[in-house]
Motif scaffolding. Structure first.
Motif, PDB file in Angstrom:
ATOM      1  N   LYS A 269     -27.466 -15.564  -6.023  1.00 30.72           N
ATOM      2  CA  LYS A 269     -27.331 -16.616  -7.028  1.00 30.72           C
ATOM      3  C   LYS A 269     -26.429 -16.117  -8.148  1.00 30.72           C
ATOM      4  O   LYS A 269     -26.573 -14.980  -8.601  1.00 30.72           O
ATOM      5  CB  LYS A 269     -28.709 -16.974  -7.579  1.00 30.72           C
ATOM      6  CG  LYS A 269     -28.739 -18.196  -8.472  1.00 30.72           C
ATOM      7  CD  LYS A 269     -30.178 -18.545  -8.843  1.00 30.72           C
ATOM      8  CE  LYS A 269     -30.243 -19.808  -9.683  1.00 30.72           C
ATOM      9  NZ  LYS A 269     -31.617 -20.157 -10.075  1.00 30.72           N
ATOM     10  N   TYR A 270     -25.489 -16.967  -8.598  1.00 34.26           N
ATOM     11  CA  TYR A 270     -24.542 -16.561  -9.626  1.00 34.26           C
ATOM     12  C   TYR A 270     -23.969 -17.787 -10.317  1.00 34.26           C
ATOM     13  O   TYR A 270     -24.108 -18.916  -9.849  1.00 34.26           O
ATOM     14  CB  TYR A 270     -23.414 -15.709  -9.017  1.00 34.26           C
ATOM     15  CG  TYR A 270     -22.634 -16.405  -7.923  1.00 34.26           C
ATOM     16  CD1 TYR A 270     -21.450 -17.077  -8.187  1.00 34.26           C
ATOM     17  CD2 TYR A 270     -23.104 -16.392  -6.605  1.00 34.26           C
ATOM     18  CE1 TYR A 270     -20.745 -17.718  -7.175  1.00 34.26           C
ATOM     19  CE2 TYR A 270     -22.408 -17.027  -5.594  1.00 34.26           C
ATOM     20  CZ  TYR A 270     -21.231 -17.684  -5.891  1.00 34.26           C
ATOM     21  OH  TYR A 270     -20.534 -18.328  -4.891  1.00 34.26           O
TER      22      TYR A 270
ATOM     23  N   PHE B  37     -35.146 -15.161 -10.276  1.00 36.81           N
ATOM     24  CA  PHE B  37     -33.704 -15.001 -10.299  1.00 36.81           C
ATOM     25  C   PHE B  37     -33.196 -14.638 -11.681  1.00 36.81           C
ATOM     26  O   PHE B  37     -32.449 -13.690 -11.842  1.00 36.81           O
ATOM     27  CB  PHE B  37     -33.028 -16.295  -9.816  1.00 36.81           C
ATOM     28  CG  PHE B  37     -33.037 -16.416  -8.332  1.00 36.81           C
ATOM     29  CD1 PHE B  37     -33.856 -17.330  -7.713  1.00 36.81           C
ATOM     30  CD2 PHE B  37     -32.239 -15.599  -7.560  1.00 36.81           C
ATOM     31  CE1 PHE B  37     -33.877 -17.437  -6.334  1.00 36.81           C
ATOM     32  CE2 PHE B  37     -32.248 -15.701  -6.181  1.00 36.81           C
ATOM     33  CZ  PHE B  37     -33.069 -16.616  -5.579  1.00 36.81           C
TER      34      PHE B  37
ATOM     35  N   TYR C 286     -27.190 -19.985 -13.724  1.00 43.15           N
ATOM     36  CA  TYR C 286     -26.825 -19.529 -12.388  1.00 43.15           C
ATOM     37  C   TYR C 286     -26.856 -20.733 -11.447  1.00 43.15           C
ATOM     38  O   TYR C 286     -27.893 -21.107 -10.914  1.00 43.15           O
ATOM     39  CB  TYR C 286     -27.785 -18.427 -11.931  1.00 43.15           C
ATOM     40  CG  TYR C 286     -27.660 -17.188 -12.769  1.00 43.15           C
ATOM     41  CD1 TYR C 286     -26.783 -16.171 -12.405  1.00 43.15           C
ATOM     42  CD2 TYR C 286     -28.391 -17.044 -13.938  1.00 43.15           C
ATOM     43  CE1 TYR C 286     -26.644 -15.036 -13.186  1.00 43.15           C
ATOM     44  CE2 TYR C 286     -28.255 -15.913 -14.721  1.00 43.15           C
ATOM     45  CZ  TYR C 286     -27.384 -14.918 -14.337  1.00 43.15           C
ATOM     46  OH  TYR C 286     -27.241 -13.797 -15.115  1.00 43.15           O
ATOM     47  N   THR C 287     -25.700 -21.342 -11.266  1.00 43.68           N
ATOM     48  CA  THR C 287     -25.635 -22.632 -10.585  1.00 43.68           C
ATOM     49  C   THR C 287     -25.249 -22.547  -9.122  1.00 43.68           C
ATOM     50  O   THR C 287     -25.376 -23.526  -8.401  1.00 43.68           O
ATOM     51  CB  THR C 287     -24.632 -23.543 -11.308  1.00 43.68           C
ATOM     52  OG1 THR C 287     -23.371 -22.863 -11.403  1.00 43.68           O
ATOM     53  CG2 THR C 287     -25.118 -23.872 -12.710  1.00 43.68           C
ATOM     54  N   ASN C 288     -24.740 -21.408  -8.668  1.00 44.90           N
ATOM     55  CA  ASN C 288     -24.306 -21.275  -7.275  1.00 44.90           C
ATOM     56  C   ASN C 288     -25.327 -20.470  -6.482  1.00 44.90           C
ATOM     57  O   ASN C 288     -25.745 -19.387  -6.916  1.00 44.90           O
ATOM     58  CB  ASN C 288     -22.942 -20.572  -7.188  1.00 44.90           C
ATOM     59  CG  ASN C 288     -21.815 -21.498  -7.593  1.00 44.90           C
ATOM     60  OD1 ASN C 288     -22.055 -22.656  -7.913  1.00 44.90           O
ATOM     61  ND2 ASN C 288     -20.597 -20.998  -7.592  1.00 44.90           N
ATOM     62  N   ILE C 289     -25.692 -20.987  -5.328  1.00 44.56           N
ATOM     63  CA  ILE C 289     -26.619 -20.280  -4.445  1.00 44.56           C
ATOM     64  C   ILE C 289     -26.005 -20.199  -3.058  1.00 44.56           C
ATOM     65  O   ILE C 289     -25.553 -21.198  -2.514  1.00 44.56           O
ATOM     66  CB  ILE C 289     -27.982 -20.985  -4.360  1.00 44.56           C
ATOM     67  CG1 ILE C 289     -28.675 -20.991  -5.723  1.00 44.56           C
ATOM     68  CG2 ILE C 289     -28.879 -20.312  -3.334  1.00 44.56           C
ATOM     69  CD1 ILE C 289     -29.992 -21.730  -5.730  1.00 44.56           C
TER      70      ILE C 289
ATOM     71  N   LYS D  21     -30.278 -14.128   0.173  1.00 44.37           N
ATOM     72  CA  LYS D  21     -29.916 -15.150  -0.811  1.00 44.37           C
ATOM     73  C   LYS D  21     -29.268 -14.496  -2.016  1.00 44.37           C
ATOM     74  O   LYS D  21     -29.685 -13.417  -2.452  1.00 44.37           O
ATOM     75  CB  LYS D  21     -31.169 -15.907  -1.243  1.00 44.37           C
ATOM     76  CG  LYS D  21     -30.935 -17.020  -2.265  1.00 44.37           C
ATOM     77  CD  LYS D  21     -32.246 -17.531  -2.858  1.00 44.37           C
ATOM     78  CE  LYS D  21     -33.167 -18.085  -1.789  1.00 44.37           C
ATOM     79  NZ  LYS D  21     -34.423 -18.633  -2.375  1.00 44.37           N
TER      80      LYS D  21
ATOM     81  N   ILE E  52     -32.193 -25.653 -10.606  1.00 46.73           N
ATOM     82  CA  ILE E  52     -30.833 -25.104 -10.710  1.00 46.73           C
ATOM     83  C   ILE E  52     -29.869 -26.027 -11.447  1.00 46.73           C
ATOM     84  O   ILE E  52     -28.751 -25.631 -11.740  1.00 46.73           O
ATOM     85  CB  ILE E  52     -30.267 -24.791  -9.309  1.00 46.73           C
ATOM     86  CG1 ILE E  52     -30.156 -26.062  -8.466  1.00 46.73           C
ATOM     87  CG2 ILE E  52     -31.083 -23.731  -8.609  1.00 46.73           C
ATOM     88  CD1 ILE E  52     -29.507 -25.852  -7.109  1.00 46.73           C
TER      89      ILE E  52
END
Length: 320
Positions: free
Chosen positions: A137-138, A100, A106-109, A135, A33
């Motif tokens: 991710k964005y 994903f 996509y750095t936020n989980i 979960k 990530i």
């Protein structure tokens, strides 16, 4: 020589096998990530594979002259094991990234534990309610379109922006909206999209079929039979979980247990087959597990015994 950064130190410790198994697992997740960390790791990996010495300082700014004379030869088998381990690492990371998105931005989980629900806002102020064991991710900053990836179940209240569509990716579907509120459930073999307000377009990735939904319409896709159905639904019942309500509408205990187990993140089982037919009805709002067990025992005339960590057995009540 410049000071070594924390990320550089992590890379060196990982390659030198100075991390605990737990720290290695965390580092491998970070690799999938964090673009900067991954790029740095590849730089160190090139040095490590070229100069596999225990006493070699793995810093990319090191000079060739400093390296010469310090290289220790290792056995071919040891190198092969190391390369195989690293290949496995990247294979695992690649599969995770593919699930994903091929885009590594996509750095936020956000993740929820079993029995937990989480409410938060996305960068565009759209609201998400993430259900148990799910979960999402964005990206930290949305591009056009606004894209996220979901595993599990979530409800979205999307800020309307006609110039920037909002897209939710799952393993089987692609849901495109402008501004609306809807729920997605991918946790069972029947994947559903339930529209509360607005309008959405659902693309079934397996067949490339597209289905438009209007308010109070639900799309269901069976990943086993590949069957797609569209029907009306009751938002208050189907989406009750987002208000922290467990809604059981005249269900047998056998059919109710999967919903109960998911909602509370525990495992109930039934001792006697005859008890499976006992029926339960109720809207259990903001109840903790102990409160729910008391309610269930009263409504269905059963007794619940704790058998282990998050494991419970339903038996016949002494009063039967």
């Amino acid at each position: 020589m410049q000071d070594i950064t924390p990320k550089e130190l992590k890379c060196m410790r990982y390659l030198n096998k100075e991390m605990s198994p737990e720290d290695r697992s965390v580092f491998e997740i970070e690799l999938s990530i964090d673009n900067e960390l991954k790029s740095l790791y590849l730089e160190y990996l090139n040095i490590w594979t070229a100069y596999p010495a225990n006493d070699l300082e793995l810093h990319p700014k090191i000079s060739q002259q400093k390296i010469e004379g310090k290289i220790k030869r290792k056995s071919v088998f040891k190198n092969l094991y190391a390369y195989a381990a690293l290949l496995l690492l990247f294979l695992i990371s690649g599969i995770s990234a593919f699930y994903f998105s091929s885009d590594s931005n996509y750095t936020n989980i956000k993740m929820t534990e079993a029995g937990e629900r989480l409410r938060f806002k996305l960068p565009d102020s759209s609201e998400v309610i993430l259900n148990s064991a799910s979960k999402i991710k964005y990206a930290q900053i949305f591009d056009n379109p606004r894209e996220i990836w979901l595993e599990g179940e979530a409800f979205f209240d999307v800020v309307k922006n006609p110039e920037c569509p909002f897209i939710v990716h799952t393993n089987d579907m692609k849901i495109k909206v402008l501004g609306t509120s809807f729920g997605i459930n991918t946790r069972t073999k029947k994947k559903t999209v339930s529209l509360a307000t607005g309008k959405v377009n659902v693309l079934i990735k397996h067949s490339n079929d597209e289905v438009n939904l209007l308010p109070n319409e639900q799309l269901s896709w069976d990943c086993t039979t590949k069957e797609v159905t569209k029907s009306n639904f009751n938002p208050e019942k189907t989406l009750a979980w987002k208000e922290n309500i467990l809604l059981l509408d005249n269900l047998s205990l056998k059919n109710a247990l999967p919903e109960i187990n998911t909602f509370f993140g525990v495992q109930f089982s039934i001792e006697e087959k005859s008890l499976e037919k006992q029926r339960i009805t109720g809207a259990f709002k903001d109840q903790n597990l102990e409160e729910f067990i008391s309610s269930m025992e009263f409504i269905t005339n059963v007794k619940v015994i704790k058998k282990g960590t998050k494991k419970y057995l339903i038996i016949a009540s002494d009063e039967n």
